[in-house]
Design a protein around this motif. Structure first.
Motif, PDB file in Angstrom:
ATOM      1  N   SER A 287       1.069 -39.689  28.632  1.00 19.09           N
ATOM      2  CA  SER A 287       1.687 -40.897  27.941  1.00 19.09           C
ATOM      3  C   SER A 287       0.881 -42.250  28.046  1.00 19.09           C
ATOM      4  CB  SER A 287       3.400 -41.244  28.181  1.00 19.09           C
ATOM      5  OG  SER A 287       3.857 -42.308  27.854  1.00 19.09           O
ATOM      6  N   SER A 288       0.602 -42.416  29.107  1.00 19.41           N
ATOM      7  CA  SER A 288      -0.560 -43.722  29.463  1.00 19.41           C
ATOM      8  C   SER A 288      -1.719 -43.332  28.631  1.00 19.41           C
ATOM      9  CB  SER A 288      -0.534 -43.863  31.105  1.00 19.41           C
ATOM     10  OG  SER A 288       0.570 -43.907  31.720  1.00 19.41           O
ATOM     11  N   VAL A 289      -2.309 -42.295  28.840  1.00 14.39           N
ATOM     12  CA  VAL A 289      -3.451 -42.244  28.057  1.00 14.39           C
ATOM     13  C   VAL A 289      -3.250 -42.471  26.412  1.00 14.39           C
ATOM     14  CG1 VAL A 289      -5.354 -40.364  27.472  1.00 14.39           C
ATOM     15  CG2 VAL A 289      -4.630 -40.738  29.727  1.00 14.39           C
ATOM     16  N   LEU A 290      -2.204 -41.814  25.978  1.00 12.93           N
ATOM     17  CA  LEU A 290      -1.991 -41.777  24.549  1.00 12.93           C
ATOM     18  C   LEU A 290      -1.708 -43.179  23.888  1.00 12.93           C
ATOM     19  CD1 LEU A 290       0.010 -38.488  23.994  1.00 12.93           C
ATOM     20  CD2 LEU A 290      -2.231 -38.803  23.184  1.00 12.93           C
ATOM     21  N   VAL A 291      -0.791 -44.021  24.902  1.00 12.60           N
ATOM     22  CA  VAL A 291      -0.577 -45.240  24.419  1.00 12.60           C
ATOM     23  C   VAL A 291      -1.620 -46.319  24.192  1.00 12.60           C
ATOM     24  CG1 VAL A 291       0.072 -46.326  26.537  1.00 12.60           C
ATOM     25  CG2 VAL A 291       1.309 -46.860  24.383  1.00 12.60           C
ATOM     26  N   ASN A 292      -2.641 -45.858  24.977  1.00  7.68           N
ATOM     27  CA  ASN A 292      -3.908 -46.718  25.101  1.00  7.68           C
ATOM     28  C   ASN A 292      -4.621 -46.483  23.780  1.00  7.68           C
ATOM     29  OD1 ASN A 292      -5.720 -48.472  26.774  1.00  7.68           O
ATOM     30  ND2 ASN A 292      -7.152 -46.625  26.576  1.00  7.68           N
ATOM     31  N   ILE A 293      -4.793 -45.541  23.271  1.00 11.01           N
ATOM     32  CA  ILE A 293      -5.523 -45.200  21.959  1.00 11.01           C
ATOM     33  C   ILE A 293      -4.712 -45.246  20.838  1.00 11.01           C
ATOM     34  CG2 ILE A 293      -6.887 -43.515  23.254  1.00 11.01           C
ATOM     35  CD1 ILE A 293      -5.436 -41.233  21.762  1.00 11.01           C
ATOM     36  N   GLY A 294      -3.185 -45.492  20.842  1.00  8.79           N
ATOM     37  CA  GLY A 294      -2.482 -45.495  19.613  1.00  8.79           C
ATOM     38  C   GLY A 294      -1.223 -46.377  19.705  1.00  8.79           C
ATOM     39  N   ASN A 295      -1.132 -47.409  19.472  1.00 11.03           N
ATOM     40  CA  ASN A 295       0.144 -48.268  19.894  1.00 11.03           C
ATOM     41  C   ASN A 295       0.297 -49.385  18.474  1.00 11.03           C
ATOM     42  OD1 ASN A 295      -0.969 -50.920  20.912  1.00 11.03           O
ATOM     43  ND2 ASN A 295      -1.903 -49.677  22.179  1.00 11.03           N
ATOM     44  N   ARG A 296       1.430 -49.832  18.479  1.00 10.25           N
ATOM     45  CA  ARG A 296       1.766 -50.476  17.171  1.00 10.25           C
ATOM     46  C   ARG A 296       1.090 -52.063  17.512  1.00 10.25           C
ATOM     47  NH1 ARG A 296       6.849 -50.556  19.684  1.00 10.25           N
ATOM     48  NH2 ARG A 296       7.564 -52.639  20.083  1.00 10.25           N
ATOM     49  N   TRP A 297       0.764 -52.245  18.504  1.00 10.79           N
ATOM     50  CA  TRP A 297       0.238 -53.777  18.692  1.00 10.79           C
ATOM     51  C   TRP A 297      -1.125 -53.848  18.113  1.00 10.79           C
ATOM     52  CZ3 TRP A 297       4.354 -56.090  20.559  1.00 10.79           C
ATOM     53  CH2 TRP A 297       5.300 -55.265  21.328  1.00 10.79           C
ATOM     54  N   GLY A 298      -2.037 -52.592  18.329  1.00 12.07           N
ATOM     55  CA  GLY A 298      -3.104 -52.430  17.632  1.00 12.07           C
ATOM     56  C   GLY A 298      -3.232 -52.933  16.013  1.00 12.07           C
ATOM     57  N   PHE A 299      -2.155 -52.948  15.503  1.00 12.86           N
ATOM     58  CA  PHE A 299      -2.109 -53.307  13.871  1.00 12.86           C
ATOM     59  C   PHE A 299      -2.658 -54.890  13.904  1.00 12.86           C
ATOM     60  CE2 PHE A 299       0.588 -49.638  13.384  1.00 12.86           C
ATOM     61  CZ  PHE A 299      -0.268 -48.836  12.563  1.00 12.86           C
ATOM     62  N   VAL A 300      -2.322 -55.477  14.857  1.00 14.04           N
ATOM     63  CA  VAL A 300      -2.551 -56.993  14.837  1.00 14.04           C
ATOM     64  C   VAL A 300      -4.024 -57.181  14.681  1.00 14.04           C
ATOM     65  CG1 VAL A 300      -2.227 -59.128  15.944  1.00 14.04           C
ATOM     66  CG2 VAL A 300      -0.595 -57.590  16.143  1.00 14.04           C
ATOM     67  N   HIS A 301      -5.002 -56.368  15.652  1.00 15.31           N
ATOM     68  CA  HIS A 301      -6.303 -56.560  15.525  1.00 15.31           C
ATOM     69  C   HIS A 301      -7.085 -55.806  14.531  1.00 15.31           C
ATOM     70  CE1 HIS A 301      -7.553 -57.675  20.174  1.00 15.31           C
ATOM     71  NE2 HIS A 301      -6.496 -58.414  19.541  1.00 15.31           N
ATOM     72  N   VAL A 302      -6.355 -55.108  13.840  1.00 16.69           N
ATOM     73  CA  VAL A 302      -6.844 -54.377  12.753  1.00 16.69           C
ATOM     74  C   VAL A 302      -6.939 -55.373  11.442  1.00 16.69           C
ATOM     75  CG1 VAL A 302      -6.459 -52.736  10.891  1.00 16.69           C
ATOM     76  CG2 VAL A 302      -5.970 -52.062  13.325  1.00 16.69           C
ATOM     77  N   GLY A 303      -5.804 -55.973  11.433  1.00 22.95           N
ATOM     78  CA  GLY A 303      -5.958 -57.057  10.307  1.00 22.95           C
ATOM     79  C   GLY A 303      -6.827 -58.527  10.959  1.00 22.95           C
ATOM     80  N   LEU A 304      -6.742 -58.717  12.094  1.00 14.86           N
ATOM     81  CA  LEU A 304      -7.507 -59.985  12.427  1.00 14.86           C
ATOM     82  C   LEU A 304      -9.085 -59.760  12.320  1.00 14.86           C
ATOM     83  CD1 LEU A 304      -5.362 -61.420  15.306  1.00 14.86           C
ATOM     84  CD2 LEU A 304      -5.659 -62.293  13.070  1.00 14.86           C
ATOM     85  N   TYR A 305      -9.541 -58.589  12.999  1.00 16.27           N
ATOM     86  CA  TYR A 305     -10.849 -58.395  13.156  1.00 16.27           C
ATOM     87  C   TYR A 305     -11.608 -57.050  12.619  1.00 16.27           C
ATOM     88  CZ  TYR A 305      -9.156 -61.315  16.969  1.00 16.27           C
ATOM     89  OH  TYR A 305      -8.706 -62.398  18.122  1.00 16.27           O
ATOM     90  N   ASN A 306     -10.674 -56.446  11.819  1.00 17.73           N
ATOM     91  CA  ASN A 306     -11.154 -55.515  10.854  1.00 17.73           C
ATOM     92  C   ASN A 306     -11.698 -54.282  11.978  1.00 17.73           C
ATOM     93  OD1 ASN A 306     -11.860 -53.714   8.768  1.00 17.73           O
ATOM     94  ND2 ASN A 306     -13.703 -54.821   8.318  1.00 17.73           N
ATOM     95  N   LYS A 307     -11.064 -54.122  12.998  1.00 17.30           N
ATOM     96  CA  LYS A 307     -11.315 -52.903  13.973  1.00 17.30           C
ATOM     97  C   LYS A 307     -10.737 -51.639  13.554  1.00 17.30           C
ATOM     98  CE  LYS A 307     -11.274 -55.712  18.195  1.00 17.30           C
ATOM     99  NZ  LYS A 307     -10.933 -56.095  19.335  1.00 17.30           N
ATOM    100  N   GLY A 308     -11.490 -50.736  13.953  1.00 15.92           N
ATOM    101  CA  GLY A 308     -10.801 -49.332  13.783  1.00 15.92           C
ATOM    102  C   GLY A 308      -9.610 -49.079  14.452  1.00 15.92           C
ATOM    103  N   PHE A 309      -8.504 -48.301  14.102  1.00 16.88           N
ATOM    104  CA  PHE A 309      -7.147 -48.488  14.804  1.00 16.88           C
ATOM    105  C   PHE A 309      -7.341 -48.075  16.288  1.00 16.88           C
ATOM    106  CE2 PHE A 309      -3.147 -46.515  16.200  1.00 16.88           C
ATOM    107  CZ  PHE A 309      -2.428 -47.399  15.854  1.00 16.88           C
ATOM    108  N   VAL A 310      -7.890 -46.931  16.669  1.00 15.56           N
ATOM    109  CA  VAL A 310      -7.989 -46.623  18.003  1.00 15.56           C
ATOM    110  C   VAL A 310      -8.593 -47.645  18.794  1.00 15.56           C
ATOM    111  CG1 VAL A 310      -9.122 -44.805  19.566  1.00 15.56           C
ATOM    112  CG2 VAL A 310      -8.193 -44.251  17.347  1.00 15.56           C
ATOM    113  N   GLN A 311      -9.807 -48.303  18.562  1.00 16.95           N
ATOM    114  CA  GLN A 311     -10.537 -49.271  19.139  1.00 16.95           C
ATOM    115  C   GLN A 311      -9.549 -50.460  19.330  1.00 16.95           C
ATOM    116  OE1 GLN A 311     -13.674 -48.978  20.465  1.00 16.95           O
ATOM    117  NE2 GLN A 311     -12.826 -51.061  21.456  1.00 16.95           N
ATOM    118  N   ALA A 312      -8.715 -50.982  18.139  1.00 16.89           N
ATOM    119  CA  ALA A 312      -7.848 -51.901  18.270  1.00 16.89           C
ATOM    120  C   ALA A 312      -6.792 -51.750  19.059  1.00 16.89           C
ATOM    121  CB  ALA A 312      -7.236 -52.265  16.885  1.00 16.89           C
ATOM    122  N   SER A 313      -6.111 -50.483  19.411  1.00  9.90           N
ATOM    123  CA  SER A 313      -4.950 -50.244  20.213  1.00  9.90           C
ATOM    124  C   SER A 313      -5.644 -50.415  21.816  1.00  9.90           C
ATOM    125  CB  SER A 313      -4.346 -48.756  19.806  1.00  9.90           C
ATOM    126  OG  SER A 313      -3.959 -48.755  18.591  1.00  9.90           O
TER     127      SER A 313
END
Length: 427
Positions: A287-313
């Motif tokens: 669970s700890s590994v998975l949430v690090n690569i995919g969590n809803r908070w990553g969508f903020v960095h997707v919009g702000l910095y145009n990151k890939g979702f996994v990297q943003a998460s």
């Protein structure tokens, strides 16, 4: 050397995003073609005319789809106007309405409906117990909702209403496809596969729409917090044009990871016996590994910095870890509020269509009720998307600059309370 490696990683990330963007739009095109073909063929074939009654099947579920959109829009307005009452109402209404829905399923009287009713009842009990367990967090949840949504971005209502209308139209369109497949069930053996594909398309598309709102509103809300104004029209256009691939990836990953993490937490609470210790540790570690690569908070960095979702998460989660916010993030009730609100609206839609079908055509009641529940759930999640986005933007803005004078004391005070509570547990 490192520059070349970094460029290679960026190129691979860009290719993956483009691939998922193409896959998402291609799936919409193929689904549309399949739905049109099945609807026309199913409703005009001899088998459909003889065994399927469209005027008894369609009205209940179409009405409940519209009902879900209307209630969802009203609910997000109530949440904005009075977060405290909306929070308490969601935790009380969701289990109550789920229990009433289970009674409808049991009343239908088939073996399958009895099984679905039993699952619904167990879910209602679990929701009630969970509400009692997290009730001490209600005050902070109300505070964070109030402060983060106090000044919603311009045109938020228009964006929310537009997404709901798109969701209603797409939901009704898919409902026609399900009805066409239903008409062919006596002629085609694998009809359930068509329905499964249609429902998977519904889930992915609704998640995508919700996350478009998440990325757009979180970007505008974050920029407002740090003192920069971004036009919502510009933000939504950028989201659709540049971030669709990342959103498509996140719309698949986040639901699965959230479900797995919730399951892992349940095992942790129930599995403290020695014989289950290794299983608990395994699930929590994954669970700890998975949430690090995919969590809803990553969508903020997707919009702000145009990151890939996994990297943003990953970047967002590492930032939360660095500033000591993980206990606060883990105990946040915003996601639970949106989930329970969706369940409550879904239950209302299910009961509307279920009771209607029981009056018109008893044999349609179970399946129509299930479809109505899923559509109603997603309608509400669409409506509540901007609320979740504002809270996410607030958390990320604080994590990036805890000393900012733009932030109030809501998060620091809560972190201090959590630290005192953890210190007392050590003694």
């Amino acid at each position: 050397m490192s520059s070349c490696a970094g460029t290679g990683f960026e190129n691979r990330t860009k290719m993956v995003r483009q691939l998922f963007q193409v896959l998402f739009y291609l799936h919409l095109l193929l689904t549309a073609g399949m739905v049109i073909f099945i609807t026309v063929y199913g409703l005009t074939s001899d088998s459909g005319r003889n065994h399927f009654h469209p005027f008894k099947w369609y009205p209940p579920i179409l009405a409940s789809t519209a009902c879900g959109g209307i209630i969802g829009f009203m609910w997000q307005w109530i949440t904005f106007k009075n977060p405290r009452k909306a929070l308490k109402a969601a935790f009380w209404l969701s289990p109550l309405l789920t229990c009433l829905m289970s009674a409808i399923f049991v009343y239908i009287g088939t073996a399958l409906s009895l099984a679905v009713g039993t699952v619904s009842f167990v879910s209602a009990v679990a929701q009630s117990l969970y509400g009692c367990w997290v009730s001490p967090r209600f005050e902070y949840a109300t505070n964070i909702l109030s402060v983060s949504t106090a000044f919603p971005p311009a045109k938020t209502k228009v964006l929310t209403l537009s997404s709901i209308l798109i969701g209603i139209l797409y939901g009704c369109f898919l409902v026609f496809g399900i009805g066409g497949a239903k008409a062919l069930q006596n002629k085609v053996k694998l009809v359930f596969l068509f329905i499964l594909v249609i429902m998977l398309s519904l889930c992915w598309t609704m998640q995508f729409l919700k996350n478009v709102i998440q990325v757009t509103i979180s970007r505008v809300a974050y920029q407002h917090i740090v003192g920069v104004n971004v036009d919502t029209h510009v933000a939504i256009w950028d989201t659709i044009k540049h971030f669709a691939g990342s959103i498509a990836i996140g719309s698949i990953l986040v639901p699965f990871i959230t479900l797995f993490r919730s399951f892992a937490r349940s095992i942790f609470l129930l599995g403290k016996h020695e014989t289950m210790f290794s299983c608990v540790g395994c699930y929590m570690g994954m669970s700890s590994v998975l949430v690090n690569i995919g969590n809803r908070w990553g969508f903020v960095h997707v919009g702000l910095y145009n990151k890939g979702f996994v990297q943003a998460s990953s970047d967002t989660w590492e930032m939360f870890t660095r500033v000591g916010m993980l206990p606060l993030i883990d105990s946040d009730l915003t996601g639970t509020l949106c989930f329970l609100s969706g369940v409550a609206v879904g239950a209302i839609c299910s009961m509307v269509s279920g009771i209607w079908s029981l009056v018109l055509h008893h044999s349609y009641a179970l399946e129509v009720s299930i479809y109505a529940f899923l559509i109603g759930y997603f309608m509400c999640r669409l409506a509540m998307g901007w609320v979740q986005a504002c809270v996410a933007a607030y958390y990320v803005a604080y994590a990036e600059n805890p000393e900012s004078t733009q932030m109030d004391s809501t998060i620091p005070v809560r972190l201090e309370q959590i630290q005192r509570s953890q210190a007392l547990q050590l003694f």
